[in-house]
Design a protein around this motif. Structure first.
Motif, mmCIF file in Angstrom:
data_model
loop_
_atom_site.group_PDB
_atom_site.id
_atom_site.type_symbol
_atom_site.label_atom_id
_atom_site.label_comp_id
_atom_site.label_asym_id
_atom_site.label_seq_id
_atom_site.Cartn_x
_atom_site.Cartn_y
_atom_site.Cartn_z
ATOM 1 N N SER A 106 0.854 -1.182 0.000
ATOM 2 C CA SER A 106 0.000 0.000 0.000
ATOM 3 C C SER A 106 0.893 1.236 0.000
ATOM 4 C CB SER A 106 -0.895 -0.006 1.236
ATOM 5 O OG SER A 106 -0.099 0.070 2.403
ATOM 6 N N SER A 107 0.281 2.396 0.010
ATOM 7 C CA SER A 107 1.069 3.627 0.053
ATOM 8 C C SER A 107 1.825 3.742 1.369
ATOM 9 C CB SER A 107 0.154 4.840 -0.121
ATOM 10 O OG SER A 107 -0.450 4.788 -1.385
ATOM 11 N N GLU A 108 1.200 3.273 2.476
ATOM 12 C CA GLU A 108 1.848 3.336 3.786
ATOM 13 C C GLU A 108 2.937 2.275 3.929
ATOM 14 O OE1 GLU A 108 -1.806 2.566 3.945
ATOM 15 O OE2 GLU A 108 -1.934 4.651 3.311
ATOM 16 N N ARG A 109 2.659 1.080 3.397
ATOM 17 C CA ARG A 109 3.610 -0.035 3.486
ATOM 18 C C ARG A 109 3.739 -0.698 2.129
ATOM 19 N NH1 ARG A 109 4.414 -3.195 8.980
ATOM 20 N NH2 ARG A 109 5.713 -4.614 7.826
ATOM 21 N N PRO A 110 4.634 -0.203 1.286
ATOM 22 C CA PRO A 110 4.790 -0.829 -0.031
ATOM 23 C C PRO A 110 5.423 -2.217 0.065
ATOM 24 C CG PRO A 110 6.302 1.012 0.234
ATOM 25 C CD PRO A 110 5.464 0.963 1.458
ATOM 26 N N ARG A 111 5.388 -2.934 -1.034
ATOM 27 C CA ARG A 111 5.871 -4.314 -1.082
ATOM 28 C C ARG A 111 7.297 -4.342 -1.617
ATOM 29 N NH1 ARG A 111 4.951 -8.077 -5.561
ATOM 30 N NH2 ARG A 111 3.703 -6.420 -6.467
ATOM 31 N N LEU A 112 8.194 -5.022 -0.886
ATOM 32 C CA LEU A 112 9.568 -5.255 -1.355
ATOM 33 C C LEU A 112 9.568 -6.600 -2.058
ATOM 34 C CD1 LEU A 112 12.605 -4.726 -1.556
ATOM 35 C CD2 LEU A 112 12.849 -5.679 0.734
ATOM 36 N N SER A 113 9.627 -6.571 -3.385
ATOM 37 C CA SER A 113 9.544 -7.775 -4.208
ATOM 38 C C SER A 113 10.934 -8.183 -4.676
ATOM 39 C CB SER A 113 8.643 -7.502 -5.410
ATOM 40 O OG SER A 113 8.572 -8.632 -6.232
ATOM 41 N N ILE A 114 11.212 -9.476 -4.599
ATOM 42 C CA ILE A 114 12.517 -10.032 -4.952
ATOM 43 C C ILE A 114 12.358 -10.969 -6.143
ATOM 44 C CG2 ILE A 114 14.436 -11.455 -4.124
ATOM 45 C CD1 ILE A 114 14.058 -8.858 -2.559
ATOM 46 N N PHE A 115 13.309 -10.898 -7.062
ATOM 47 C CA PHE A 115 13.420 -11.908 -8.114
ATOM 48 C C PHE A 115 14.886 -12.271 -8.248
ATOM 49 C CE2 PHE A 115 14.318 -13.322 -12.417
ATOM 50 C CZ PHE A 115 13.455 -14.391 -12.497
ATOM 51 N N SER A 140 17.641 -14.661 -10.548
ATOM 52 C CA SER A 140 17.945 -15.570 -11.648
ATOM 53 C C SER A 140 19.205 -16.325 -11.249
ATOM 54 C CB SER A 140 18.153 -14.791 -12.947
ATOM 55 O OG SER A 140 19.325 -14.003 -12.870
ATOM 56 N N ASN A 141 19.746 -17.112 -12.149
ATOM 57 C CA ASN A 141 20.964 -17.852 -11.815
ATOM 58 C C ASN A 141 22.142 -16.923 -11.560
ATOM 59 O OD1 ASN A 141 19.762 -20.330 -11.974
ATOM 60 N ND2 ASN A 141 20.309 -20.669 -14.112
ATOM 61 N N ILE A 142 22.163 -15.774 -12.221
ATOM 62 C CA ILE A 142 23.302 -14.868 -12.121
ATOM 63 C C ILE A 142 22.980 -13.618 -11.306
ATOM 64 C CG2 ILE A 142 24.917 -13.458 -13.454
ATOM 65 C CD1 ILE A 142 24.384 -15.429 -15.804
ATOM 66 N N HIS A 143 21.813 -13.014 -11.545
ATOM 67 C CA HIS A 143 21.483 -11.715 -10.968
ATOM 68 C C HIS A 143 20.384 -11.818 -9.916
ATOM 69 C CE1 HIS A 143 23.999 -9.619 -13.839
ATOM 70 N NE2 HIS A 143 23.462 -10.354 -14.801
ATOM 71 N N ILE A 144 20.246 -10.755 -9.132
ATOM 72 C CA ILE A 144 19.140 -10.633 -8.181
ATOM 73 C C ILE A 144 18.589 -9.217 -8.297
ATOM 74 C CG2 ILE A 144 20.573 -10.018 -6.200
ATOM 75 C CD1 ILE A 144 18.570 -11.946 -4.604
ATOM 76 N N TYR A 145 17.272 -9.103 -8.239
ATOM 77 C CA TYR A 145 16.582 -7.844 -8.452
ATOM 78 C C TYR A 145 15.660 -7.585 -7.271
ATOM 79 C CZ TYR A 145 17.783 -9.223 -13.237
ATOM 80 O OH TYR A 145 18.454 -9.643 -14.367
ATOM 81 N N ALA A 146 15.505 -6.323 -6.883
ATOM 82 C CA ALA A 146 14.595 -5.943 -5.809
ATOM 83 C C ALA A 146 13.848 -4.682 -6.228
ATOM 84 C CB ALA A 146 15.355 -5.695 -4.523
ATOM 85 N N GLN A 147 12.548 -4.651 -5.927
ATOM 86 C CA GLN A 147 11.728 -3.479 -6.220
ATOM 87 C C GLN A 147 10.851 -3.179 -5.015
ATOM 88 O OE1 GLN A 147 9.654 -3.291 -10.151
ATOM 89 N NE2 GLN A 147 10.066 -5.478 -10.125
ATOM 90 N N VAL A 148 10.618 -1.914 -4.754
ATOM 91 C CA VAL A 148 9.635 -1.504 -3.757
ATOM 92 C C VAL A 148 8.447 -0.982 -4.547
ATOM 93 C CG1 VAL A 148 9.139 0.044 -1.851
ATOM 94 C CG2 VAL A 148 11.400 -0.986 -2.047
ATOM 95 N N ILE A 149 7.296 -1.651 -4.379
ATOM 96 C CA ILE A 149 6.134 -1.419 -5.230
ATOM 97 C C ILE A 149 4.934 -0.968 -4.405
ATOM 98 C CG2 ILE A 149 4.549 -2.499 -6.882
ATOM 99 C CD1 ILE A 149 6.799 -4.628 -7.309
ATOM 100 N N ASP A 150 4.248 0.072 -4.869
ATOM 101 C CA ASP A 150 2.977 0.502 -4.298
ATOM 102 C C ASP A 150 1.884 -0.155 -5.147
ATOM 103 O OD1 ASP A 150 0.696 1.715 -3.364
ATOM 104 O OD2 ASP A 150 1.383 3.764 -3.695
ATOM 105 N N ASP A 151 1.266 -1.215 -4.630
ATOM 106 C CA ASP A 151 0.275 -1.965 -5.399
ATOM 107 C C ASP A 151 -1.034 -1.204 -5.578
ATOM 108 O OD1 ASP A 151 1.716 -4.332 -6.047
ATOM 109 O OD2 ASP A 151 1.534 -4.964 -3.963
ATOM 110 N N SER A 152 -1.335 -0.256 -4.698
ATOM 111 C CA SER A 152 -2.578 0.496 -4.853
ATOM 112 C C SER A 152 -2.527 1.387 -6.096
ATOM 113 C CB SER A 152 -2.854 1.338 -3.601
ATOM 114 O OG SER A 152 -1.816 2.275 -3.395
#
Length: 121
Positions: free
Chosen positions: A24-33, A35-47
């Motif tokens: 949410s806007s107050e508590r966004p989601r820290l999403s992780i992906f 792969s075999n080589i790399h790692i990605y992180a995003q902070v997402i406001d789903d609303s």
């Protein structure tokens, strides 16, 4: 579950978790992906369906510093970077979304590094 690929199983786990975990806007989601080589992180406001900050091992800020490091060390660097960027954007509380991956190894290293850098989840 016979005949299902590991990727299909991970996606099913991710969808199952996403039914309950949302940012949410107050508590966004820290999403992780990872792969075999790399790692990605995003902070997402789903609303608003909007990525607020992101970081990865492909990031130009990190790429040169990560040469010769292990995958776990790379994940820790990404965790610190995502936490720093989130703090700069005024975000200090997030909901953690491990993306269907086990909370182990690189995913755990990224989460622990983000917590140590001041992100609360």
């Amino acid at each position: 579950m016979a005949g299902r690929s590991p990727r299909e199983l991970r996606v099913r786990r991710h969808l199952r978790v996403r039914k309950r975990v949302g940012g949410s806007s107050e508590r966004p989601r820290l999403s992780i992906f990872r792969s075999n080589i790399h790692i990605y992180a995003q902070v997402i406001d789903d609303s608003q369906n909007h990525t607020l900050v992101s970081a990865s091992t492909k990031d130009s800020e990190l790429a040169s510093a990560l040469k010769g490091k292990t995958k776990i060390e790379r994940a820790k660097a990404v965790g610190e970077l995502i936490a720093r960027r989130a703090k700069d954007a005024g975000i200090d509380k997030v909901v953690f979304d491990r993306g269907g991956f086990k909370y182990h190894g690189r995913v755990q290293a990224l989460a622990d590094a983000a917590r140590e850098a001041g992100l609360n989840f």
